[in-house]
Scaffold this active site. Structure first.
Site, PDB file in Angstrom:
ATOM      1  N   THR A 185       0.837  -1.270   0.030  1.00 61.54           N
ATOM      2  CA  THR A 185      -0.033  -0.146  -0.065  1.00 61.54           C
ATOM      3  C   THR A 185       0.880   1.384   0.096  1.00 61.54           C
ATOM      4  O   THR A 185       2.021   1.086   0.427  1.00 61.54           O
ATOM      5  CB  THR A 185      -0.804  -0.005   1.370  1.00 61.54           C
ATOM      6  N   GLU A 330      -5.925  -3.454  -1.144  1.00 55.46           N
ATOM      7  CA  GLU A 330      -6.235  -4.385  -0.345  1.00 55.46           C
ATOM      8  C   GLU A 330      -7.351  -5.159  -1.054  1.00 55.46           C
ATOM      9  O   GLU A 330      -7.797  -6.257  -0.524  1.00 55.46           O
ATOM     10  CB  GLU A 330      -6.921  -3.847   1.163  1.00 55.46           C
ATOM     11  N   LYS A 440     -12.924  18.610   9.801  1.00 52.85           N
ATOM     12  CA  LYS A 440     -14.052  19.056  10.989  1.00 52.85           C
ATOM     13  C   LYS A 440     -13.802  20.507  11.407  1.00 52.85           C
ATOM     14  O   LYS A 440     -13.197  21.034  11.959  1.00 52.85           O
ATOM     15  CB  LYS A 440     -13.455  18.022  12.024  1.00 52.85           C
ATOM     16  N   TRP A 445     -18.486  17.862  10.010  1.00 56.12           N
ATOM     17  CA  TRP A 445     -17.730  17.380   8.848  1.00 56.12           C
ATOM     18  C   TRP A 445     -18.001  17.938   7.473  1.00 56.12           C
ATOM     19  O   TRP A 445     -19.099  18.277   7.115  1.00 56.12           O
ATOM     20  CB  TRP A 445     -17.954  15.857   8.616  1.00 56.12           C
TER      21      TRP A 445
END
Ligand code: AMP
Length: 540
Positions: A185, A330, A440, A445
């Site tokens: 990754t 993944e 935030k 959000w």
């Protein structure tokens, strides 16, 4: 009672055998590292793959050993990775844009015994060689080259090995759950982690990505995987190409817009795949070259959100259907892709367009859910609005990272993607952000992706990243870092005003900063972490 049907393990070598037997004369066109073009076909790819399998065997490579590649998308890379996985070795594709320390880390973590590389990456190899002592063989993917031999005396050359070895080779048969390939990754925090795919997961993923509602691939396609083979195995496209027997155009190092336009037009590419930054370059180059890319039927955009303006440009300027897809290392990588359903046919073009902007829905083999907490199991209602943590489950999704003992899954067996998203009633995925990129502000959000899409819709903006900057009152506020098109006149006020009728007032960024370049990761994604480090105090 068992069914009375044959059992054959699902093996990657079967894909190549199939392509060679039934699509042997289908062309594989490849740009070499020196810019020249090689033309081959599935028959010769298969023969060379067997020659290279013999070569690796003669070097003493054993079942499960890791063989690394640091290479562009080209035919030698394609032949060698079928040879590696087909032999029961693990093909470890490495991103050459990693920092040397990361490169050293993953080569040692994977315990690679052999490293294959394109000549371009020779300095990288000589630079890290002293730190990767367990690598026994270096193979340069090309003909004998004195400069390479001088810099790396023990090096072997792919073309020499191919000439010395026979194409008589029987692919071994083994358990389909055997490891086939390894990708690390991008690792924005901490060390990169390896996802270790199996033959079974790879073949099942290959079936799924060929489906009409996925990439819709067939033997009549000419496919251009711009996405590198080191970015989750080019999203599985070289396997899919063998499964359907299509022509493959491998762009080598030529990833700039002008080179891609030339490849698409010359070889009549019907489907091309890559990240948004690649398409941005292509759009500009095609306009400059005066090409309408007549052969290109569809382009697949994934890796980062596809800006609406980009999808519109492909539709209106090139009559090209953009397929928005989402996935991750993944997940092999495909999780969702966007195609309409029959019931959407009667919707207006605008309404259809809105649906097409979503990351799409999963093929059979992947299940999605949105939960209220990262490791939680409580689901959020599927209404297209409520967001939460996106978790996945399926045949080609990781269970444990390479070399780790602990499970990568929740207590009830799902993988948390780190993405924040909603699902609608039909399972269309709307990704709002990476959890760590969300902003935030005063406890609320804000999606950076939504603001970026708006900014990139401005005709004078070429690229935009929205990040959180620290704020004394609101904790965090969004700011936009943007690259203007050449000769653009837009001002900071102009760009901020552009948001006014598109989002709630409190979501409008506090500041716009124009820059010449935005740092990109090895796979072409905007490195927001670097931007945050640089700009997070500008509002204080
Ligand atoms: P990687 O493993 O490097 O391919 O990164 C996977 C991550 O890229 C995902 O978890 C998403 O955050 C992001 N990503 C991939 N495709 C998309 C997409 N179509 N829209 C938005 N983000 C995406």
């Amino acid at each position: 009672m068992h069914g009375r049907m044959m059992f054959q393990p699902l093996l990657i070598s079967n894909l190549l055998d199939h392509a060679a037997r039934y699509h042997g004369d289908t062309a594989i066109i490849s740009k070499n590292t020196d810019g020249s073009i090689s033309k081959t076909d599935w028959t010769h790819v298969s023969e060379n793959s067997k020659r290279f399998a013999n070569a690796l065997k003669n070097l003493g490579v054993q079942m499960h050993d890791r063989v690394a590649t640091i290479a562009w998308n080209n035919h030698r890379h394609l032949e060698s990775w079928y040879a590696i996985s087909g032999s029961g070795f693990v093909c470890h594709t490495i991103n050459p844009r990693l920092f040397p320390e990361q490169l050293i880390f993953i080569i040692n973590d994977a315990k690679d015994r052999v490293v294959l590389f394109d000549k371009t990456f020779l300095p990288l190899i000589t630079g890290v060689k002293a730190h990767i002592p367990q690598v026994e063989h270096f193979i340069c993917l090309g003909a004998f080259d004195q400069d390479v031999a001088d810099a790396l005396p023990e090096v072997k050359f792919y073309d020499v090995l191919i000439a010395e070895n026979s194409d008589q080779f029987e692919w071994p048969e083994f358990d389909e759950n055997t490891a086939s390939s390894l990708c690390y990754t991008s690792g924005t925090t901490g060390n990169p982690k390896g996802a270790l795919y199996s033959h079974r997961s790879t073949v099942l993923h290959t079936y799924a990505i060929c489906l009409p509602d996925s990439l819709n691939l067939s033997a009549s396609d000419v496919m251009l995987p711009v996405v590198p083979m080191f970015h989750v195995n080019a999203w599985g496209t070289p396997y899919a190409a063998a499964m359907v027997g299509c022509t493959v155009v491998l762009p080598g190092p030529g990833l700039d817009g002008a080179s891609l336009v030339q490849m698409i037009d010359e070889y009549k590419v019907t489907v091309a795949l890559g990240v948004p930054t690649i398409w941005q370059g292509l759009l500009t180059a095609a306009k400059q070259a005066g090409s309408v890319l007549p052969s290109l039927q569809r382009n697949v955009v994934g890796g980062s959100a596809c800006p609406p303006a980009m999808m519109k440009a492909f539709r209106d300027l090139f009559n090209c259907e953009t397929i928005h897809a989402w996935g991750m290392t993944e997940m092999s990588p495909l999780g969702t892709s966007n195609q309409l359903k029959a019931k959407h046919r009667n919707l207006s073009e605008d309404e259809q367009f809105k649906i097409r902007l979503s990351q799409g829905r999963p093929p059979f083999g992947v299940d999605l859910r949105i939960t209220t907490e990262e490791k939680g199991t409580t689901e959020v209602i599927r209404d297209g609005h409520n967001t939460g943590n996106l978790q996945v489950k399926g045949h080609w999704i990781i269970s444990t990272y390479f070399g780790k003992d602990e499970s990568a899954l929740t207590s009830d067996g799902w993988f948390d993607t780190g993405d924040i998203a909603s699902l609608n009633e039909d399972g269309y995925l709307y990704l709002s952000d990476r959890a760590k990129d969300l902003i935030k502000s005063g406890g609320e959000w804000i999606s950076s992706v939504e603001l970026e899409n708006i900014a990139m819709g401005h005709p004078e903006i070429a690229m935009a990243a929205v990040i959180a900057a620290k704020h004394s009152k609101w904790d965090e506020r969004p700011i936009v870092i943007a690259i203007k098109h050449k000769d653009a006149q837009i001002t900071e006020e102009g760009l901020l005003e552009y948001f006014a009728d598109k989002v709630a007032k409190w979501q409008i960024p506090d500041k716009a900063i124009f820059v010449e370049a935005i740092p990109l990761s090895g796979t072409g994604k905007m490195l927001k972490k670097d931007l945050r480090e640089k700009y997070d105090s500008v509002l204080l």
